[in-house]
Design a protein around this motif. Structure first.
Motif, mmCIF file in Angstrom:
data_model
loop_
_atom_site.group_PDB
_atom_site.id
_atom_site.type_symbol
_atom_site.label_atom_id
_atom_site.label_comp_id
_atom_site.label_asym_id
_atom_site.label_seq_id
_atom_site.Cartn_x
_atom_site.Cartn_y
_atom_site.Cartn_z
ATOM 1 N N GLY A 1 46.985 -98.834 -29.646
ATOM 2 C CA GLY A 1 47.307 -100.237 -29.364
ATOM 3 C C GLY A 1 47.278 -100.586 -27.886
ATOM 4 O O GLY A 1 47.185 -101.767 -27.519
ATOM 5 N N LYS A 2 47.362 -99.567 -27.019
ATOM 6 C CA LYS A 2 47.368 -99.797 -25.561
ATOM 7 C C LYS A 2 45.997 -99.558 -24.920
ATOM 8 O O LYS A 2 45.855 -99.687 -23.702
ATOM 9 C CB LYS A 2 48.406 -98.886 -24.890
ATOM 10 C CG LYS A 2 49.849 -99.241 -25.215
ATOM 11 C CD LYS A 2 50.242 -100.561 -24.591
ATOM 12 C CE LYS A 2 51.690 -100.916 -24.860
ATOM 13 N NZ LYS A 2 52.065 -102.212 -24.245
ATOM 14 N N LEU A 3 45.002 -99.193 -25.705
ATOM 15 C CA LEU A 3 43.662 -98.942 -25.161
ATOM 16 C C LEU A 3 42.868 -100.237 -25.027
ATOM 17 O O LEU A 3 43.026 -101.136 -25.832
ATOM 18 C CB LEU A 3 42.906 -97.968 -26.075
ATOM 19 C CG LEU A 3 43.487 -96.554 -26.183
ATOM 20 C CD1 LEU A 3 42.676 -95.731 -27.189
ATOM 21 C CD2 LEU A 3 43.520 -95.843 -24.838
ATOM 22 N N PRO A 4 41.957 -100.322 -24.021
ATOM 23 C CA PRO A 4 41.742 -99.343 -22.963
ATOM 24 C C PRO A 4 42.788 -99.495 -21.857
ATOM 25 O O PRO A 4 43.457 -100.529 -21.779
ATOM 26 C CB PRO A 4 40.349 -99.721 -22.436
ATOM 27 C CG PRO A 4 40.271 -101.208 -22.623
ATOM 28 C CD PRO A 4 41.040 -101.482 -23.888
ATOM 29 N N ILE A 5 42.915 -98.471 -21.011
ATOM 30 C CA ILE A 5 43.791 -98.597 -19.844
ATOM 31 C C ILE A 5 42.916 -98.902 -18.622
ATOM 32 O O ILE A 5 41.791 -98.422 -18.525
ATOM 33 C CB ILE A 5 44.687 -97.357 -19.641
ATOM 34 C CG1 ILE A 5 43.882 -96.084 -19.382
ATOM 35 C CG2 ILE A 5 45.594 -97.168 -20.838
ATOM 36 C CD1 ILE A 5 44.741 -94.873 -19.062
ATOM 37 N N GLN A 6 43.438 -99.722 -17.701
ATOM 38 C CA GLN A 6 42.566 -100.258 -16.660
ATOM 39 C C GLN A 6 43.155 -100.271 -15.257
ATOM 40 O O GLN A 6 42.435 -100.577 -14.302
ATOM 41 C CB GLN A 6 42.150 -101.693 -17.027
ATOM 42 C CG GLN A 6 41.497 -101.782 -18.399
ATOM 43 C CD GLN A 6 40.970 -103.162 -18.717
ATOM 44 O OE1 GLN A 6 40.164 -103.692 -17.963
ATOM 45 N NE2 GLN A 6 41.423 -103.750 -19.814
ATOM 46 N N ASP A 7 44.421 -99.959 -15.095
ATOM 47 C CA ASP A 7 45.043 -100.115 -13.778
ATOM 48 C C ASP A 7 45.082 -98.824 -12.966
ATOM 49 O O ASP A 7 44.998 -98.867 -11.745
ATOM 50 C CB ASP A 7 46.451 -100.711 -13.926
ATOM 51 C CG ASP A 7 46.373 -102.152 -14.431
ATOM 52 O OD1 ASP A 7 45.944 -103.015 -13.649
ATOM 53 O OD2 ASP A 7 46.688 -102.381 -15.614
ATOM 54 N N ASP A 8 45.219 -97.671 -13.630
ATOM 55 C CA ASP A 8 45.099 -96.388 -12.940
ATOM 56 C C ASP A 8 43.714 -95.844 -13.293
ATOM 57 O O ASP A 8 43.507 -95.291 -14.375
ATOM 58 C CB ASP A 8 46.200 -95.419 -13.386
ATOM 59 C CG ASP A 8 46.184 -94.118 -12.582
ATOM 60 O OD1 ASP A 8 45.076 -93.658 -12.222
ATOM 61 O OD2 ASP A 8 47.260 -93.551 -12.321
ATOM 62 N N GLU A 9 42.766 -96.010 -12.382
ATOM 63 C CA GLU A 9 41.369 -95.716 -12.711
ATOM 64 C C GLU A 9 41.130 -94.231 -12.991
ATOM 65 O O GLU A 9 40.319 -93.883 -13.848
ATOM 66 C CB GLU A 9 40.449 -96.234 -11.601
ATOM 67 C CG GLU A 9 40.491 -97.759 -11.510
ATOM 68 C CD GLU A 9 39.604 -98.346 -10.427
ATOM 69 O OE1 GLU A 9 38.945 -97.571 -9.700
ATOM 70 O OE2 GLU A 9 39.553 -99.587 -10.321
ATOM 71 N N ASP A 10 41.843 -93.349 -12.300
ATOM 72 C CA ASP A 10 41.682 -91.912 -12.556
ATOM 73 C C ASP A 10 42.141 -91.553 -13.967
ATOM 74 O O ASP A 10 41.460 -90.825 -14.697
ATOM 75 C CB ASP A 10 42.463 -91.085 -11.530
ATOM 76 C CG ASP A 10 41.831 -91.136 -10.147
ATOM 77 O OD1 ASP A 10 40.612 -91.398 -10.055
ATOM 78 O OD2 ASP A 10 42.553 -90.916 -9.147
ATOM 79 N N GLU A 11 43.305 -92.078 -14.343
ATOM 80 C CA GLU A 11 43.800 -91.812 -15.698
ATOM 81 C C GLU A 11 42.910 -92.469 -16.746
ATOM 82 O O GLU A 11 42.685 -91.907 -17.825
ATOM 83 C CB GLU A 11 45.248 -92.314 -15.847
ATOM 84 C CG GLU A 11 46.270 -91.478 -15.108
ATOM 85 C CD GLU A 11 46.239 -90.011 -15.491
ATOM 86 O OE1 GLU A 11 46.563 -89.680 -16.646
ATOM 87 O OE2 GLU A 11 45.864 -89.181 -14.639
ATOM 88 N N ALA A 12 42.386 -93.656 -16.425
ATOM 89 C CA ALA A 12 41.497 -94.358 -17.358
ATOM 90 C C ALA A 12 40.270 -93.509 -17.681
ATOM 91 O O ALA A 12 39.925 -93.309 -18.853
ATOM 92 C CB ALA A 12 41.073 -95.702 -16.763
ATOM 93 N N LYS A 13 39.635 -92.969 -16.642
ATOM 94 C CA LYS A 13 38.431 -92.143 -16.864
ATOM 95 C C LYS A 13 38.760 -90.928 -17.719
ATOM 96 O O LYS A 13 38.006 -90.555 -18.619
ATOM 97 C CB LYS A 13 37.848 -91.706 -15.514
ATOM 98 C CG LYS A 13 37.166 -92.826 -14.748
ATOM 99 C CD LYS A 13 36.790 -92.368 -13.344
ATOM 100 C CE LYS A 13 36.292 -93.554 -12.518
ATOM 101 N NZ LYS A 13 36.178 -93.212 -11.086
#
Length: 265
Positions: A171-183
Motif C-alpha cells: 500500500g505504500k509503494l512506490p517510495i520516492q523520498d529516500d532515493e537510495d532506499e527506493a532503488k
C-alpha cells in the motif's frame, strides 16, 4: 551564535569520525572486531545525550551493515534505542532507527525482536502520512517502508498474525523520498515478483495490480530505479498475459498505462 557554530562543528567532526569508522569496518571487518567494546562504550555515551543519538544510531547501522552477526555483542547497547527512536518526532532520528531494522532483518538473531519490530513499523505506516513540507519525515517514512519490507521478506514466520505486513508495504509503494532506499526496494520488489513470491502477491494475487502500478510508476525514473531494475520490470510486463493486464488496467493511471503500452509495443 558562536556557541551554536562550535556545537555544529563539533557534531560535524563526530560524524566524520563515525564515517571513517564505517569505512574501516567495510575494508577490514575482522580486524575491527577488537574495537567493538570501545564502540559499545561510545554509543552508550552518545545515546545518553539527545543531540548525539543520531550519531550513535548511524554507528549502529555501520556495525550491522559491515559486521553483520559479529556485531551482536553491541546489540544490547543500541537495540533498545533503535525501537525507542522509531517513535521520535524528529525524522532525522527515526530514519537511522528504521534503517538499522532493515539491516538487522536478514540476521537470524534478530528474530527475537522481529515480532515487536513488525508491530511498531506497521503501526507507524498505518498512521498519518508526513506533511508535504516535512522532508525529513517523508524520508523517515520511506525507511520504515523499507524496514517492514525487509522484515516481511526475511522474518515472515515471526510476523504476528494480526499484522498484515505485506499489505501495508504494498500500500505504500512506490517510495520516492529516500532515493537510495527506493532503488533498493524497487529492485527487490521486481525480483520477488519474478519469483512469484506468495507474500508479495497476496492471497489470490490480490496485491498484483498495486505492485504492477508501482513498478510502472518508477520505470525509467533514474532517481528511483536502476537500469537493471528497468530491465526486470520490462520483462515482467512482457511476460504477463495481455488478458491479465486488461483486467488490472483500471488500477493504472493514464501515465502508467502509456508507459506499459510503450513497453509492450
Amino acid at each position: 551564535d558562536d556557541e551554536d557554530g562550535e556545537g555544529g562543528d563539533e557534531e560535524a567532526c563526530r560524524r566524520s569520525f563515525e564515517d571513517a569508522l564505517g569505512a574501516i569496518m567495510e575494508v577490514a571487518p575482522q580486524e575491527f572486531l577488537q574495537c567493538l567494546p570501545e564502540c559499545g562504550s561510545r554509543m552508550k555515551q552518545w545515546l545518553s545525550v539527545k543531540q548525539h543519538r543520531t550519531l550513535a544510531l548511524f554507528l549502529a547501522c555501520d556495525l550491522l551493515q559491515h559486521l553483520k552477526e559479529q556485531s551482536e555483542p553491541t546489540w544490547p547497547v543500541f537495540m533498545p534505542a533503535v525501537f525507542e527512536c522509531l517513535a521520535e518526532k524528529d525524522g532525522d532520528v527515526r530514519t537511522p532507527a528504521a534503517y538499522a531494522i532493515s539491516l538487522a532483518a536478514p540476521l537470524p538473531k534478530f528474530g527475537e525482536a522481529a515480532p515487536e519490530a513488525f508491530r511498531r513499523l506497521a503501526q507507524i505506516l498505518s498512521g498519518p502520512a508526513p506533511k508535504k513540507r516535512d522532508e525529513s519525515g517523508k524520508v523517515a517514512m520511506d525507511n520504515c517502508v523499507s524496514a517492514l519490507f525487509a522484515l516481511a521478506r526475511h522474518q515472515s514466520a515471526l510476523c504476528p498474525p494480526d499484522v498484515p505486513a505485506w499489505q501495508v508495504v504494498v500500500g505504500k509503494l512506490p517510495i520516492q523520498d529516500d532515493e537510495d532506499e527506493a532503488k533498493k526496494v524497487h529492485k527487490a520488489v521486481a525480483e520477488l515478483l519474478l519469483e512469484q513470491h506468495a507474500g508479495l502477491l497476496g492471497p489470490e494475487q490480490a496485491h498484483l495490480g498495486k505492485v504492477l502500478s508501482a513498478l510502472a510508476e518508477v520505470y525509467k525514473q533514474e532517481n528511483l530505479c536502476k537500469e537493471e531494475t528497468d530491465a526486470a520490470i520490462l520483462r515482467i510486463f512482457q511476460m504477463l498475459p495481455r488478458d491479465n493486464l486488461l483486467k488490472l488496467a483500471s488500477g493504472f493511471s493514464e501515465k502508467q498505462q502509456k508507459k506499459i503500452e510503450k513497453m509492450l509495443s
